[in-house]
Design a protein around this motif. Sequence first.
Motif, PDB file in Angstrom:
ATOM      1  N   SER A 291      -7.273   6.990   1.717  1.00 19.30           N
ATOM      2  CA  SER A 291      -8.683   6.484   1.715  1.00 19.30           C
ATOM      3  C   SER A 291      -8.998   5.104   1.392  1.00 19.30           C
ATOM      4  CB  SER A 291      -9.292   7.325   0.661  1.00 19.30           C
ATOM      5  OG  SER A 291      -8.714   7.181  -0.646  1.00 19.30           O
ATOM      6  N   VAL A 292      -8.180   4.398   0.917  1.00 14.79           N
ATOM      7  CA  VAL A 292      -8.110   3.005   0.750  1.00 14.79           C
ATOM      8  C   VAL A 292      -7.304   2.083   1.142  1.00 14.79           C
ATOM      9  CG1 VAL A 292      -9.212   3.303  -1.875  1.00 14.79           C
ATOM     10  CG2 VAL A 292      -6.818   3.100  -1.542  1.00 14.79           C
ATOM     11  N   GLY A 293      -6.635   2.647   2.338  1.00 15.66           N
ATOM     12  CA  GLY A 293      -6.086   1.668   3.078  1.00 15.66           C
ATOM     13  C   GLY A 293      -4.607   1.837   2.840  1.00 15.66           C
ATOM     14  N   GLY A 294      -4.148   2.588   2.050  1.00 16.21           N
ATOM     15  CA  GLY A 294      -2.613   2.734   1.576  1.00 16.21           C
ATOM     16  C   GLY A 294      -1.685   3.793   2.740  1.00 16.21           C
ATOM     17  N   SER A 295      -0.570   4.137   2.183  1.00 16.79           N
ATOM     18  CA  SER A 295       0.094   4.681   2.977  1.00 16.79           C
ATOM     19  C   SER A 295       0.280   6.242   2.591  1.00 16.79           C
ATOM     20  CB  SER A 295       1.487   4.165   3.031  1.00 16.79           C
ATOM     21  OG  SER A 295       1.896   2.698   3.667  1.00 16.79           O
ATOM     22  N   GLY A 296      -0.337   6.381   1.516  1.00 17.70           N
ATOM     23  CA  GLY A 296      -0.124   7.729   0.833  1.00 17.70           C
ATOM     24  C   GLY A 296       1.132   8.356   0.187  1.00 17.70           C
TER      25      GLY A 296
ATOM     26  N   THR B  12      -8.387  -4.155  -1.266  1.00 23.36           N
ATOM     27  CA  THR B  12      -7.700  -5.372  -0.997  1.00 23.36           C
ATOM     28  C   THR B  12      -6.542  -5.540  -1.757  1.00 23.36           C
ATOM     29  OG1 THR B  12      -9.306  -5.916  -2.871  1.00 23.36           O
ATOM     30  CG2 THR B  12     -10.095  -6.520  -0.889  1.00 23.36           C
ATOM     31  N   VAL B  13      -6.041  -4.689  -2.600  1.00 24.12           N
ATOM     32  CA  VAL B  13      -4.609  -4.602  -3.032  1.00 24.12           C
ATOM     33  C   VAL B  13      -3.814  -4.523  -1.889  1.00 24.12           C
ATOM     34  CG1 VAL B  13      -2.915  -3.351  -4.452  1.00 24.12           C
ATOM     35  CG2 VAL B  13      -5.370  -4.013  -5.558  1.00 24.12           C
TER      36      VAL B  13
ATOM     37  N   GLY C 138       0.886  -1.104  -0.026  1.00 25.45           N
ATOM     38  CA  GLY C 138       0.148  -0.080  -0.045  1.00 25.45           C
ATOM     39  C   GLY C 138       0.787   1.319   0.127  1.00 25.45           C
ATOM     40  N   ILE C 139       2.176   1.236  -0.244  1.00 24.30           N
ATOM     41  CA  ILE C 139       3.090   2.242   0.097  1.00 24.30           C
ATOM     42  C   ILE C 139       2.692   3.336  -1.197  1.00 24.30           C
ATOM     43  CG2 ILE C 139       4.953   1.101   0.893  1.00 24.30           C
ATOM     44  CD1 ILE C 139       6.184   1.352  -2.111  1.00 24.30           C
TER      45      ILE C 139
END
Length: 373
Positions: free
Chosen positions: A64-69, A117-118, A58-59
């Motif tokens: 907003s979708v669970g990533g690190s931004g 889910t990615v 998620g880097i």
Amino acid sequence: MDFSFTEEQETVGKVARQLFEHRATPEVLTDLESGLKSGSVRHDQALWRELASSDLLGIALPESVGGSGGGFLELGVLLAEVGWSVAPVPVYATLLLGADTIARHGNSAIQQRYLPTVATGETILTAALAEPGNSDPTAPRTSARAAGDSWILDGSKELVPAAQLADAIVVSAQTDDGPRLFVIDTTADGVVVNPVSTTNGEPYADVEFAGALGHRLNGSGAEDAVGSLYTRALVGLCALQVGVAERALGIAASYTTQREQFGRPIGSFQAVQQRLADAFIDVEAIRWTTWHAAWLISEGRPAGREAAIAKFWAAEAGARVVASAQQVHGGMGIDVTYPLHRYFLWAKQIELSLGSASQQLARLGAAYPEGNK
């Protein structure tokens, strides 16, 4: 312009390096690859799950979708580590070709459908750009026509990375408004995935679309989404090649320090030193042209020309580096039980993917007006 990495970007590299060093060893890769002839796929599901639990998948995704931004440079750093270990995980296909594209061009509904889910490692994505008989990935011949809120796609794509593993594919197709991007589930009617053999053993497939139902990516920048994806895909390949070339040179340097002839290490011979010095310069050329293009992308600036330059060096110089590494090993260099062979095969695969060195030169030449030549 400052090409030094931030502390966060360096941390991404260190965490990935540590994980790959422990989980993608030559012994593990040999065991995994031993089953390829029986139809298995070069994909380590356990390693993929560990990448997710380490927050590496998620880097480059929005929070907003669970990533690190993070952004494109963080993704590039991770890809370089994948290349350094020739790791059997579809990071390039899923994070760069698929997830990054949906995050930038997909609406909120499409983003929420695929991206959370990615980040958790449950969904694998890819993108289909290359077509048989078509040397220009930015001018697709695959067609798309509107059908209510959806679109119907017809056409063929070739050498789609990890297509046999993917849950959905981002597809470039021609519309009345020009080339656009669509996302199609691989389980949809009219989608046929045919796995193919490749130089480096990585999972690739040809994909046929016959009346397949997909959704158009209509978010910001949709008008130039195909060209943008192609540019980012090229730089992603270059980032992989940074790791591949750097590790191949390191293996060669280590070997020539230890291998002795005539009572001294072969690395002390002038011809070997000159060959590896040239390889070192090539690695640096790949590295700096790649990070220049990646920096421009991360800054939201045009990078089409710089991507072509980086891809030229990744192709031309990358092939030279692995050839030199192989040749200073002598007969050991072609032994498939020795780790170096994987780097040679990966470098050759990257060299020709999405346009060879000569094709990139032609692309660069076409970018200059006749009067400026």
